[in-house]
Design an enzyme around this catalytic site. Structure first.
Site, PDB file in Angstrom:
ATOM      1  N   ARG A   1     -12.943   1.793   4.759  1.00  0.00           N
ATOM      2  CA  ARG A   1     -11.503   1.586   4.546  1.00  0.00           C
ATOM      3  C   ARG A   1     -10.772   2.891   4.867  1.00  0.00           C
ATOM      4  O   ARG A   1     -10.987   3.906   4.210  1.00  0.00           O
ATOM      5  CB  ARG A   1     -11.226   1.167   3.099  1.00  0.00           C
ATOM      6  CG  ARG A   1      -9.754   1.076   2.786  1.00  0.00           C
ATOM      7  CD  ARG A   1      -9.450   0.472   1.414  1.00  0.00           C
ATOM      8  NE  ARG A   1      -8.008   0.506   1.199  1.00  0.00           N
ATOM      9  CZ  ARG A   1      -7.397   1.281   0.309  1.00  0.00           C
ATOM     10  NH1 ARG A   1      -8.073   2.058  -0.503  1.00  0.00           N
ATOM     11  NH2 ARG A   1      -6.088   1.270   0.216  1.00  0.00           N
TER      12      ARG A   1
ATOM     13  N   ASN B   1      -7.501  -0.785  -6.939  1.00  0.00           N
ATOM     14  CA  ASN B   1      -7.966   0.592  -7.082  1.00  0.00           C
ATOM     15  C   ASN B   1      -8.037   0.880  -8.570  1.00  0.00           C
ATOM     16  O   ASN B   1      -7.049   0.677  -9.284  1.00  0.00           O
ATOM     17  CB  ASN B   1      -7.008   1.586  -6.422  1.00  0.00           C
ATOM     18  CG  ASN B   1      -7.027   1.474  -4.908  1.00  0.00           C
ATOM     19  OD1 ASN B   1      -7.841   0.742  -4.338  1.00  0.00           O
ATOM     20  ND2 ASN B   1      -6.144   2.210  -4.258  1.00  0.00           N
TER      21      ASN B   1
ATOM     22  N   GLU C   1     -10.889   0.974  -4.165  1.00  0.00           N
ATOM     23  CA  GLU C   1     -11.156   2.377  -4.500  1.00  0.00           C
ATOM     24  C   GLU C   1     -11.675   2.462  -5.917  1.00  0.00           C
ATOM     25  O   GLU C   1     -11.132   1.817  -6.814  1.00  0.00           O
ATOM     26  CB  GLU C   1      -9.875   3.242  -4.469  1.00  0.00           C
ATOM     27  CG  GLU C   1      -9.316   3.551  -3.120  1.00  0.00           C
ATOM     28  CD  GLU C   1      -8.037   4.400  -3.201  1.00  0.00           C
ATOM     29  OE1 GLU C   1      -7.837   5.140  -4.193  1.00  0.00           O
ATOM     30  OE2 GLU C   1      -7.242   4.292  -2.262  1.00  0.00           O
TER      31      GLU C   1
ATOM     32  N   TYR D   1      -9.102   3.545 -11.682  1.00  0.00           N
ATOM     33  CA  TYR D   1      -9.481   4.913 -12.078  1.00  0.00           C
ATOM     34  C   TYR D   1      -9.435   5.179 -13.576  1.00  0.00           C
ATOM     35  O   TYR D   1     -10.139   6.048 -14.067  1.00  0.00           O
ATOM     36  CB  TYR D   1      -8.565   5.924 -11.387  1.00  0.00           C
ATOM     37  CG  TYR D   1      -8.827   6.031  -9.908  1.00  0.00           C
ATOM     38  CD1 TYR D   1      -9.886   6.787  -9.431  1.00  0.00           C
ATOM     39  CD2 TYR D   1      -8.037   5.345  -8.991  1.00  0.00           C
ATOM     40  CE1 TYR D   1     -10.145   6.880  -8.073  1.00  0.00           C
ATOM     41  CE2 TYR D   1      -8.283   5.430  -7.631  1.00  0.00           C
ATOM     42  CZ  TYR D   1      -9.341   6.199  -7.178  1.00  0.00           C
ATOM     43  OH  TYR D   1      -9.598   6.276  -5.832  1.00  0.00           O
TER      44      TYR D   1
ATOM     45  N   GLU E   1      -1.221   0.792  -3.357  1.00  0.00           N
ATOM     46  CA  GLU E   1      -0.635   1.221  -4.629  1.00  0.00           C
ATOM     47  C   GLU E   1       0.889   1.428  -4.575  1.00  0.00           C
ATOM     48  O   GLU E   1       1.378   2.551  -4.711  1.00  0.00           O
ATOM     49  CB  GLU E   1      -1.300   2.517  -5.114  1.00  0.00           C
ATOM     50  CG  GLU E   1      -2.803   2.418  -5.268  1.00  0.00           C
ATOM     51  CD  GLU E   1      -3.422   3.661  -5.901  1.00  0.00           C
ATOM     52  OE1 GLU E   1      -2.701   4.650  -6.123  1.00  0.00           O
ATOM     53  OE2 GLU E   1      -4.624   3.643  -6.186  1.00  0.00           O
TER      54      GLU E   1
ATOM     55  N   HIS F   1      -0.527   4.137   3.458  1.00  0.00           N
ATOM     56  CA  HIS F   1      -1.126   4.906   2.360  1.00  0.00           C
ATOM     57  C   HIS F   1      -0.357   6.229   2.263  1.00  0.00           C
ATOM     58  O   HIS F   1      -0.919   7.302   2.396  1.00  0.00           O
ATOM     59  CB  HIS F   1      -2.624   5.114   2.604  1.00  0.00           C
ATOM     60  CG  HIS F   1      -3.418   5.482   1.386  1.00  0.00           C
ATOM     61  ND1 HIS F   1      -4.599   4.853   1.036  1.00  0.00           N
ATOM     62  CD2 HIS F   1      -3.238   6.428   0.447  1.00  0.00           C
ATOM     63  CE1 HIS F   1      -5.098   5.408  -0.062  1.00  0.00           C
ATOM     64  NE2 HIS F   1      -4.288   6.369  -0.445  1.00  0.00           N
TER      65      HIS F   1
END
Ligand code: FCB
Length: 442
Positions: A74, A289, A348, A291, A163, A118
């Site tokens: 990606r 994504n 991610e 985290y 995002e 991005h």
């Protein structure tokens, strides 16, 4: 834990964070170039001018991916490399670069997964208001049209936005990211246009890239009350509205969450909120994504305001983010329950840890990252067991790279980069991931 046979194992990166070559072959200025060259914006004054020099070293980096056995890569396309002033004149050298990358990937049997945006926004368009300008929807669709016409025959997996919460809120509300604006009205305008652009671009991508899978990547963050007090519970739901529902509701329901619309009041003045109906286009997948989670608590003496805290004794990465793999399982289950999306990919997930002093027998030891990945991969496997249609997992990131406002200090790579020499050296986590891919189990 075992994964389905056809599970997609990938690594992820983004253009500004790795490419460098900021002024080469006709690339135009992007907001991150401007921002990182503004004193005080990025740690140690780091910029993405050179980054990992991936623009020149992509054959070596793709060879690394091949050696690890990854199925998919990606990457993102830099808008000002394609359209130096954001619209109008197309820079063929920019398109050629991505075309070469795509061909090199396909020659190794690695599926390209391309993200169109991005965060490296053309500075020339930022000077006209960037995402706060309603024309940004058309600017983006025109750019996406150029890219997907050129690559759509070979790239069959497209993410339009990475995002949008970060693009709008970090960029225009908190000002920690380019363009560094701090203005709530502008932030919600930007978010609105990002949602409209999502709705407008999906059919264009489909037209130019027949048979492709098309989706968006969101970054949901669980917002849990720090205590069982009614105020913390209420504020945690508000935080969920701010971080999650403000984006999930447009994309999956075509509307904004009413509690948040009320709360935001005149911040939203002048926006045609109903227009967001168009954001609810059917997509083939949702990218997540993942985290961190936030624990939300009321701020004493400041009624109605909330902050985020950490549980006692929490284990943290170098970013100060809590290691809590169950958060990934829970979020995947929630997203599956609340949306009708047929497939989910973790686009991610990964961690920064301080650099080991030196490699031992040619390998950088990074036991914490190995443990982190094992934990989150198991978290993903548990979600699959609970019925989540999770189809793939992309580790962030292949290489240590430019971590936005943190510069090069925060290292997320499973491959170490010596930024003075550009030498790439495997970390233990890369070998761990190679085993995971080979065995289909974590
Ligand atoms: C995500 C970004 C990615 C990277 C990781 C650590 O929010 O999409 O570019 O910076 O965080």
């Amino acid at each position: 834990m075992n994964f389905p046979k056809d599970f997609v194992w990938g690594v992820a990166a983004s253009s500004y964070q790795i490419e460098g070559a900021a002024r080469e072959d006709g690339r135009g200025e992007c907001t991150w170039t401007r921002f990182s060259h503004t004193p005080g914006k990025v740690k140690d004054g780091d910029t993405g001018d050179v980054a990992c020099d991936h623009y020149h070293r992509y054959p070596e980096d793709i060879a690394l991916m091949r050696d690890l056995g990854v199925h998919s890569y990606r990457f993102s396309v830099s808008w000002p490399r394609i359209l130096p002033t954001g619209r109008g004149m197309v820079n063929e050298a920019g398109l050629d670069f991505y075309s070469r990358v795509v061909d090199a990937l396909l020659a190794e049997g690695i599926q390209p997964a391309a993200t169109l945006y991005h965060w490296d926004f053309p500075q020339a368009l930022e000077d006209q208001g960037g995402w706060t300008n309603p024309d940004s929807v058309k600017w983006f669709v025109d750019y996406a049209d150029v890219v997907t016409r050129a690559l759509g025959d070979r790239v069959k997996f497209w993410v339009d936005f990475n995002e949008p919460w970060c693009s709008s809120m970090l960029g225009y509300l908190f000002g920690q990211h380019a363009p560094g604006v701090q203005d709530a009205v502008k932030a919600y305008r930007a978010a609105h246009h990002l949602m409209l652009a999502h709705g407008a671009v999906v059919p264009v991508i489909r037209q130019n890239s027949p048979g492709a899978q098309v989706g968006i990547t969101l970054n949901p963050v669980p917002q849990l009350p720090a205590t069982s007090s009614p105020e913390d519970i209420r504020l945690a739901w508000q935080a969920d509205g701010f971080a999650n529902r403000w984006f999930f509701d447009p994309v999956f329901k075509g509307s904004y969450p009413m509690d948040m619309v009320k709360l935001l009041g005149e911040t939203l003045d002048g926006l045609d909120l109903d227009a967001v109906q168009s954001a609810a286009v059917p997509t083939d997948f949702l990218g997540i994504n993942y985290y961190m989670r936030w624990l939300i608590e009321a701020i004493p003496g400041r009624p109605g305001e909330w902050g985020s805290t950490l549980p006692e004794g929490a284990e943290l990465t170098a970013m100060g983010w809590e290691v809590y793999p169950q958060g990934l399982t829970d979020m995947l289950v929630r997203v599956h329950r609340e949306t009708s999306v047929p497939a989910i990919y973790v686009t991610e997930c990964g961690a920064a840890y301080p650099e080991a002093a030196a490699p031992v027998n040619g390998i950088y030891e990074d036991p914490k990252r190995v443990a982190f990945l094992k934990g989150y991969l198991n978290g993903a496997a548990l979600a699959i067991q609970q019925g989540v249609p999770l189809k793939g997992f992309y580790v962030w990131s292949l290489l240590d790279n430019f971590e936005w406002a943190h510069g090069y200090e925060k290292r997320f790579g499973i491959v170490h980069v010596d930024f003075a020499t550009q030498k790439r050296t495997l970390k233990r986590s890369a070998l761990y991931f190679k085993d995971v891919i080979r065995n289909g189990a974590a």
